[in-house]
Design a protein around this motif. Structure first.
Motif, mmCIF file in Angstrom:
data_model
loop_
_atom_site.group_PDB
_atom_site.id
_atom_site.type_symbol
_atom_site.label_atom_id
_atom_site.label_comp_id
_atom_site.label_asym_id
_atom_site.label_seq_id
_atom_site.Cartn_x
_atom_site.Cartn_y
_atom_site.Cartn_z
ATOM 1 N N ASN A 298 45.696 -10.645 -4.359
ATOM 2 C CA ASN A 298 46.285 -9.684 -5.288
ATOM 3 C C ASN A 298 47.715 -10.041 -5.685
ATOM 4 N N PHE A 299 48.411 -10.810 -4.850
ATOM 5 C CA PHE A 299 49.807 -11.122 -5.192
ATOM 6 C C PHE A 299 50.117 -12.617 -5.181
ATOM 7 N N ILE A 300 49.126 -13.475 -4.909
ATOM 8 C CA ILE A 300 49.349 -14.921 -4.948
ATOM 9 C C ILE A 300 48.719 -15.481 -6.217
ATOM 10 N N ASP A 301 49.511 -16.164 -7.005
ATOM 11 C CA ASP A 301 49.041 -16.774 -8.249
ATOM 12 C C ASP A 301 48.890 -18.279 -8.031
ATOM 13 N N PRO A 302 47.641 -18.794 -7.939
ATOM 14 C CA PRO A 302 47.458 -20.233 -7.707
ATOM 15 C C PRO A 302 48.046 -21.105 -8.810
ATOM 16 N N GLY A 303 48.284 -20.529 -9.990
ATOM 17 C CA GLY A 303 48.842 -21.301 -11.092
ATOM 18 C C GLY A 303 50.356 -21.307 -11.130
ATOM 19 N N ASN A 304 51.006 -20.636 -10.161
ATOM 20 C CA ASN A 304 52.466 -20.606 -10.119
ATOM 21 C C ASN A 304 53.022 -22.012 -9.902
ATOM 22 N N HIS A 305 54.020 -22.393 -10.709
ATOM 23 C CA HIS A 305 54.570 -23.755 -10.656
ATOM 24 C C HIS A 305 55.076 -24.111 -9.262
ATOM 25 N N PHE A 306 55.824 -23.206 -8.643
ATOM 26 C CA PHE A 306 56.399 -23.503 -7.330
ATOM 27 C C PHE A 306 55.319 -23.624 -6.256
ATOM 28 N N LEU A 307 54.266 -22.811 -6.364
ATOM 29 C CA LEU A 307 53.182 -22.900 -5.384
ATOM 30 C C LEU A 307 52.388 -24.190 -5.565
ATOM 31 N N ILE A 308 52.237 -24.640 -6.803
ATOM 32 C CA ILE A 308 51.542 -25.913 -7.044
ATOM 33 C C ILE A 308 52.323 -27.068 -6.424
ATOM 34 N N ILE A 309 53.652 -27.084 -6.635
ATOM 35 C CA ILE A 309 54.482 -28.141 -6.052
ATOM 36 C C ILE A 309 54.433 -28.068 -4.523
ATOM 37 N N THR A 310 54.449 -26.842 -3.982
ATOM 38 C CA THR A 310 54.343 -26.672 -2.527
ATOM 39 C C THR A 310 53.055 -27.284 -2.009
ATOM 40 N N TYR A 311 51.964 -27.030 -2.721
ATOM 41 C CA TYR A 311 50.650 -27.537 -2.308
ATOM 42 C C TYR A 311 50.600 -29.063 -2.381
ATOM 43 N N LEU A 312 51.101 -29.633 -3.479
ATOM 44 C CA LEU A 312 51.066 -31.090 -3.635
ATOM 45 C C LEU A 312 51.926 -31.773 -2.579
ATOM 46 N N HIS A 313 53.112 -31.222 -2.322
ATOM 47 C CA HIS A 313 53.978 -31.790 -1.283
ATOM 48 C C HIS A 313 53.356 -31.635 0.103
ATOM 49 N N LEU A 314 52.637 -30.530 0.300
ATOM 50 C CA LEU A 314 52.003 -30.288 1.601
ATOM 51 C C LEU A 314 51.085 -31.444 1.974
ATOM 52 N N LEU A 315 50.255 -31.876 1.013
ATOM 53 C CA LEU A 315 49.307 -32.946 1.304
ATOM 54 C C LEU A 315 49.965 -34.322 1.257
ATOM 55 N N PHE A 316 50.856 -34.529 0.294
ATOM 56 C CA PHE A 316 51.463 -35.849 0.135
ATOM 57 C C PHE A 316 52.456 -36.152 1.259
ATOM 58 N N LEU A 317 53.376 -35.213 1.509
ATOM 59 C CA LEU A 317 54.433 -35.439 2.491
ATOM 60 C C LEU A 317 54.037 -35.000 3.896
ATOM 61 N N GLY A 318 53.268 -33.917 3.991
ATOM 62 C CA GLY A 318 52.953 -33.366 5.306
ATOM 63 C C GLY A 318 51.726 -33.962 5.960
ATOM 64 N N MET A 319 50.725 -34.347 5.151
ATOM 65 C CA MET A 319 49.498 -34.903 5.720
ATOM 66 C C MET A 319 49.435 -36.421 5.577
ATOM 67 N N ILE A 354 61.920 -27.636 5.493
ATOM 68 C CA ILE A 354 62.916 -26.881 4.723
ATOM 69 C C ILE A 354 62.490 -26.771 3.260
ATOM 70 N N THR A 355 62.093 -27.898 2.686
ATOM 71 C CA THR A 355 61.693 -27.918 1.277
ATOM 72 C C THR A 355 60.474 -27.043 1.033
ATOM 73 N N GLU A 356 59.465 -27.167 1.901
ATOM 74 C CA GLU A 356 58.247 -26.372 1.732
ATOM 75 C C GLU A 356 58.534 -24.878 1.859
ATOM 76 N N GLY A 357 59.378 -24.514 2.820
ATOM 77 C CA GLY A 357 59.699 -23.102 3.005
ATOM 78 C C GLY A 357 60.376 -22.503 1.788
ATOM 79 N N LEU A 358 61.317 -23.242 1.209
ATOM 80 C CA LEU A 358 62.035 -22.743 0.033
ATOM 81 C C LEU A 358 61.120 -22.651 -1.187
ATOM 82 N N LEU A 359 60.294 -23.672 -1.406
ATOM 83 C CA LEU A 359 59.382 -23.649 -2.553
ATOM 84 C C LEU A 359 58.354 -22.530 -2.412
#
Length: 414
Positions: A298-319, A354-359
């Protein structure tokens, strides 16, 4: 192959430096296009660094030693690497114009040839790791259809921005959730096989089948928008598509249960980059389940720019990046036995967190003080971390202990 690994780490350091420069741009007041630099940064990251690193690990772990680094493989690898490096100035100067598109097309063709050779020459008959390897390669081929579709959409199709965005999303989705994820799982299964911790074939088949089948429906669920064709598909198959995150979660939990039981010697503490990467993959699966589950949906928008960048960084940098470091250490290409590797690795991961938390906070609409400053601090920490790892990797052989005790037992390849 260690020299090629060094080149890939140099590219990663360049990517990190570009990321830090982007975060510093608000203070530098330079007359440069942020969008062009972002495209240069991202393409060098997942084609120059991660594609090259994945290829090196897959070649060494899946092909016979005499074929893994044969002359034709070296030529294709270095041609693809140089092409990816040339994309950096091309995107920086011209953005998505003819020079960059031509280099991107050339890289795709070189990658296809190289991956076909890996597919045909992989020496793991009947092993689950081979199944995941072929799934990863399949998803790489599938993702390539996205960029090639854009000119046809613009010339022969409706040319709408929604259709173009869907083509870009198609590429990114099957790169990140397909090639990156299944490539990592192929490495992980292969590691367990080599160390004698074989996961039962039936369990591996269920894991691959469910995870692979869920990847396509998740493309529709995570799309930033839907055109008429995809809307019609969703209306007719909504019950099946909406259940995809549940299948994926079930398959992941099944794998984790057996992977823990089969982990050689339960040496989780000595394989921290691999364990961190696997933890991030688990978080990714959990997030894709939660984001479509009320009340979160109800309050998370998968198309949000910051959430998309968070997701991409999660897999690229974190995994993917820690997973490659783990494999490099086991193959003797990184001095993982040295305490300094742990320090620099921790520096990188601190910047990542730090970056993921802020994004994430910005994507959820939570006002965050010192947002820009925090992103710069995180980027500088990641640059320091990857730079330190590169310096360690380039030290003379005499200064490196023979066993990679800091990450895991050395990978004893046949």
């Amino acid at each position: 192959m260690k020299k090629a690994a060094t080149y890939s780490l140099i590219v990663l350091t360049t990517v990190a430096a570009a990321g830090a420069f982007m975060r510093a741009m608000p203070w530098l007041q330079v007359d440069l296009s942020f969008e062009k630099i972002r495209h240069a940064h991202s393409h060098l990251g997942f084609l120059g660094w991660l594609f090259s690193a994945y290829i090196l690990v897959l070649l060494r772990m899946f092909l016979p030693k005499e074929k893994a680094w044969s002359r034709d493989k070296q030529q294709l690898f270095y041609a693809a690497l140089v092409t990816a490096v040339l994309m950096f100035p091309a995107f920086w100067l011209w953005g998505y114009k003819a020079p960059a598109v031509a280099l991107l097309t050339l890289h795709s063709l070189l990658a296809w040839v190289l991956l076909v050779k890996i597919w045909r020459q992989a020496s793991v008959p009947g092993k689950p790791s081979g199944w995941f390897l072929k799934a990863a390669i399949f998803f790489f081929f599938l993702s390539s259809l996205g960029p090639f579709a854009i000119p046809f959409i613009q010339v022969f199709g409706d040319g709408s921005p929604v259709s173009v965005r869907l083509a870009v999303h198609f590429y990114l989705h099957f790169q990140y959730s397909g090639w990156f994820v299944f490539g990592f799982l192929a490495m992980l299964y292969r590691f367990l096989e080599i160390q004698g911790g074989m996961i039962p074939h039936r369990v591996a088949a269920i894991h691959q089948g469910i995870a692979g089948a869920a990847t396509a429906p998740l493309y529709i669920l995570t799309a930033p928008a839907l055109n008429d064709s995809l809307s019609s598909v969703y209306q007719h198959l909504s019950w099946l598509i909406d259940s995809a995150p549940w299948w994926q979660l079930a398959a992941m939990l099944l794998f984790l249960f057996f992977a823990w039981r089969q982990w050689p010697g339960k040496q989780v503490s000595t394989a921290w980059p691999g364990v961190f990467a696997l933890s991030i993959l688990t978080i990714k699966v959990l997030l894709e389940w939660l984001v479509f589950l009320p009340p979160f949906s109800n309050f998370i928008d998968p198309g949000n720019h910051f959430l998309i960048i968070t997701y991409l960084h999660l897999l690229f940098l974190g995994m993917a990046t820690p997973a490659v470091w783990w494999m490099y250490g086991g193959l003797g290409w990184l001095p993982a036995d040295r305490p300094a590797f742990g320090w620099w690795g921790s520096c990188f991961l601190t910047g990542f967190v730090i970056t993921e938390g802020l994004l994430l906070a910005m994507g959820l609409g939570w006002a965050t003080a010192w947002f820009t400053e925090g992103l710069l601090a995180g980027a500088v920490l990641m640059l320091a971390g990857v730079g330190g790892v590169l310096v360690l990797q380039m030290k003379p052989e005499s200064e490196v202990l023979p066993e990679a005790k800091g990450m895991m037992n050395p990978i004893e390849l046949p």
